[in-house]
Enzyme design. Structure first.
Site, PDB file in Angstrom:
ATOM      1  N   ASP A   9       0.883  -1.182   0.000  1.00  0.00           N
ATOM      2  CA  ASP A   9       0.000   0.000   0.000  1.00  0.00           C
ATOM      3  C   ASP A   9       0.916   1.225   0.000  1.00  0.00           C
ATOM      4  O   ASP A   9       0.913   2.039   0.921  1.00  0.00           O
ATOM      5  CB  ASP A   9      -0.966   0.005   1.191  1.00  0.00           C
ATOM      6  CG  ASP A   9      -0.281   0.058   2.545  1.00  0.00           C
ATOM      7  OD1 ASP A   9      -0.881   0.623   3.488  1.00  0.00           O
ATOM      8  OD2 ASP A   9       0.866  -0.427   2.678  1.00  0.00           O
ATOM      9  N   ASP A  14       6.838   1.256   2.538  1.00  0.00           N
ATOM     10  CA  ASP A  14       6.630   0.293   1.443  1.00  0.00           C
ATOM     11  C   ASP A  14       7.643   0.572   0.328  1.00  0.00           C
ATOM     12  O   ASP A  14       8.179  -0.357  -0.288  1.00  0.00           O
ATOM     13  CB  ASP A  14       5.228   0.431   0.841  1.00  0.00           C
ATOM     14  CG  ASP A  14       4.105   0.248   1.838  1.00  0.00           C
ATOM     15  OD1 ASP A  14       3.926   1.143   2.687  1.00  0.00           O
ATOM     16  OD2 ASP A  14       3.439  -0.789   1.779  1.00  0.00           O
ATOM     17  N   VAL A 123       2.577  -6.178   2.890  1.00  0.00           N
ATOM     18  CA  VAL A 123       2.959  -5.110   3.828  1.00  0.00           C
ATOM     19  C   VAL A 123       1.911  -3.999   3.895  1.00  0.00           C
ATOM     20  O   VAL A 123       2.215  -2.838   4.190  1.00  0.00           O
ATOM     21  CB  VAL A 123       4.351  -4.536   3.481  1.00  0.00           C
ATOM     22  CG1 VAL A 123       5.442  -5.562   3.748  1.00  0.00           C
ATOM     23  CG2 VAL A 123       4.409  -4.056   2.038  1.00  0.00           C
ATOM     24  N   HIS A 237       9.172  -0.512   9.104  1.00  0.00           N
ATOM     25  CA  HIS A 237       8.308  -1.685   9.222  1.00  0.00           C
ATOM     26  C   HIS A 237       8.435  -2.628   8.020  1.00  0.00           C
ATOM     27  O   HIS A 237       8.874  -3.760   8.159  1.00  0.00           O
ATOM     28  CB  HIS A 237       6.843  -1.241   9.341  1.00  0.00           C
ATOM     29  CG  HIS A 237       6.586  -0.261  10.440  1.00  0.00           C
ATOM     30  ND1 HIS A 237       6.699  -0.577  11.774  1.00  0.00           N
ATOM     31  CD2 HIS A 237       6.217   1.043  10.396  1.00  0.00           C
ATOM     32  CE1 HIS A 237       6.408   0.479  12.510  1.00  0.00           C
ATOM     33  NE2 HIS A 237       6.108   1.478  11.705  1.00  0.00           N
ATOM     34  N   ASP A 238       8.066  -2.179   6.852  1.00  0.00           N
ATOM     35  CA  ASP A 238       7.845  -3.067   5.703  1.00  0.00           C
ATOM     36  C   ASP A 238       9.099  -3.731   5.142  1.00  0.00           C
ATOM     37  O   ASP A 238       9.067  -4.926   4.818  1.00  0.00           O
ATOM     38  CB  ASP A 238       7.128  -2.299   4.583  1.00  0.00           C
ATOM     39  CG  ASP A 238       5.729  -1.885   4.999  1.00  0.00           C
ATOM     40  OD1 ASP A 238       5.134  -1.037   4.311  1.00  0.00           O
ATOM     41  OD2 ASP A 238       5.222  -2.416   6.013  1.00  0.00           O
TER      42      ASP A 238
HETATM   43  O1  RIB Z   1       1.817  -0.152  10.930  1.00  0.00           O
HETATM   44  C1  RIB Z   1       2.784  -0.050   9.917  1.00  0.00           C
HETATM   45  C2  RIB Z   1       2.212  -0.436   8.609  1.00  0.00           C
HETATM   46  O2  RIB Z   1       1.143   0.444   8.264  1.00  0.00           O
HETATM   47  C3  RIB Z   1       3.226  -0.313   7.452  1.00  0.00           C
HETATM   48  O3  RIB Z   1       2.939  -1.280   6.477  1.00  0.00           O
HETATM   49  C4  RIB Z   1       2.963   1.068   6.913  1.00  0.00           C
HETATM   50  O4  RIB Z   1       3.289   1.179   5.521  1.00  0.00           O
HETATM   51  C5  RIB Z   1       1.480   1.182   7.099  1.00  0.00           C
HETATM   52  O5  RIB Z   1       0.872   0.573   5.981  1.00  0.00           O
HETATM   53 CA    CA Z   2       2.657  -0.639   4.176  1.00  0.00          CA
END
Ligand code: RIB
Ligand code: CA
Length: 305
Positions: A9, A14, A123, A237-238
């Site tokens: 997304d 990402d 992700v 995160h991703d």
């Molecule tokens: O909580 C983090 C996630 O939410 C990640 O994938 C970020 O891109 C958002 O989509």
């Molecule tokens: Ca994401």
């Protein structure tokens, strides 16, 4: 060589996951599917196409779901900006555009054509995978593995209990977590430990290449958005989900059964570990070798134009 499908997304982290997959020789990207999440589908698709064209990647890109299974859509633009990818300005694209085929159909087609050979990296909200499993339940067991960024077993990041990806489509997450698919889950408990420091960003800013320049522009926005909210350094995160596929031994994991709260209310979208055993469980990431992760980002960006 790891065959992967990325379900994104595309927001700012990402984008780092896409650059990582694009720049590492370990991967063959079979497809990228853009789904609604951080921002609406049109914007996540545009962001995904722009990042892949910047990286010189000609893999097929598909449109995924434009809304969650049940709930009303929520977005996370405040961390990613109105466009979902605040920072870089892209020239009109020369080659990347969305395929006509629906992303869910493409995912089903590719996984069935290459059974047990394709790893899915998801992700964003899990809507696309949920729709694919509903349409053809066999697909869940034909994926080599599915690496998911989502959930939290401590503090949430969109409500006090829930992480954004599971909160954005709890019903989809619940369906995927109970599908029997071979799942590896990167919850906030692991991903919030990996942050981009100003010093490391300054080091990237001294390097060449259009992909590195776009990466830096994205990370400058990401840093500013985190700072604006008093949330410290931006959290990676991703891309950790892509890094896992390079060398799973660099990630400390434990088997757990994971449940998602699908009752609208205070804990809607909350993820809970119901037991730590391997029967039908999810492999949950607890920690990652952080210096090693950054060597992958270095190597990937150095390989890209
Ligand atoms: O909580 C983090 C996630 O939410 C990640 O994938 C970020 O891109 C958002 O989509
Ligand atoms: Ca994401």
């Amino acid at each position: 060589m790891e065959r992967i499908i990325l379900d994104v997304d595309t927001g700012l982290d990402d984008a780092v996951a896409l650059f990582l997959a694009a720049g590492l020789q370990e991967f063959t990207i079979e497809a990228v599917i853009a789904t609604a999440g951080n921002v609406g589908l049109e914007k996540t698709l545009e962001n995904t196409l722009n990042i892949l064209e910047t990286a010189g990647i000609r893999c097929p890109v598909y449109k995924g779901a434009d809304k969650p299974l049940v709930r009303k859509p929520v977005q996370a633009g405040d961390f990613h900006g109105k466009s979902g990818l605040d920072g870089p300005v892209f020239a009109p694209r020369k080659f990347q555009r969305a395929q006509e085929e629906d992303g869910i159909d493409a995912l089903i087609r590719l996984v069935k054509a290459m059974p047990h050979q394709i790893s899915i990296v998801s992700v964003g909200p899990l809507t696309d995978l949920a729709l694919a499993f509903r349409k053809d339940p066999a697909v869940a067991l034909l994926c080599k593995q599915i690496v998911v960024m989502g959930g939290s077993f401590s503090q949430g990041n969109v409500t006090e209990h829930a992480e954004f990806n599971t909160f954005a489509d709890p019903e989809a997450a619940s369906l995927v977590f109970s599908s029997g698919a071979k799942l590896v889950l990167f919850p906030l408990d692991c991903t919030r430990r990996v942050t981009l420091s100003p010093a490391r960003l300054a080091d990237f800013q001294r390097r060449k290449g259009r992909s590195t320049a776009v990466f830096c522009s994205c990370m400058e926005s990401y840093t500013a958005n985190y700072t604006k909210r008093g949330q410290g350094q931006p959290q990676m995160h991703d891309p950790l989900c892509v890094a896992y596929l390079v060398d799973p031994s660099k990630v400390e994991t434990e088997y757990c059964r994971v449940e998602v709260d699908t009752n609208p209310g205070q804990t809607y979208g909350k993820t809970t570990k119901t037991s730590t055993n391997s029967d039908g469980g999810v492999l949950v990431a607890k920690n990652i070798d952080i210096p090693w992760f950054w060597t992958l980002v270095d190597r990937s960006l150095a390989n890209l134009p």
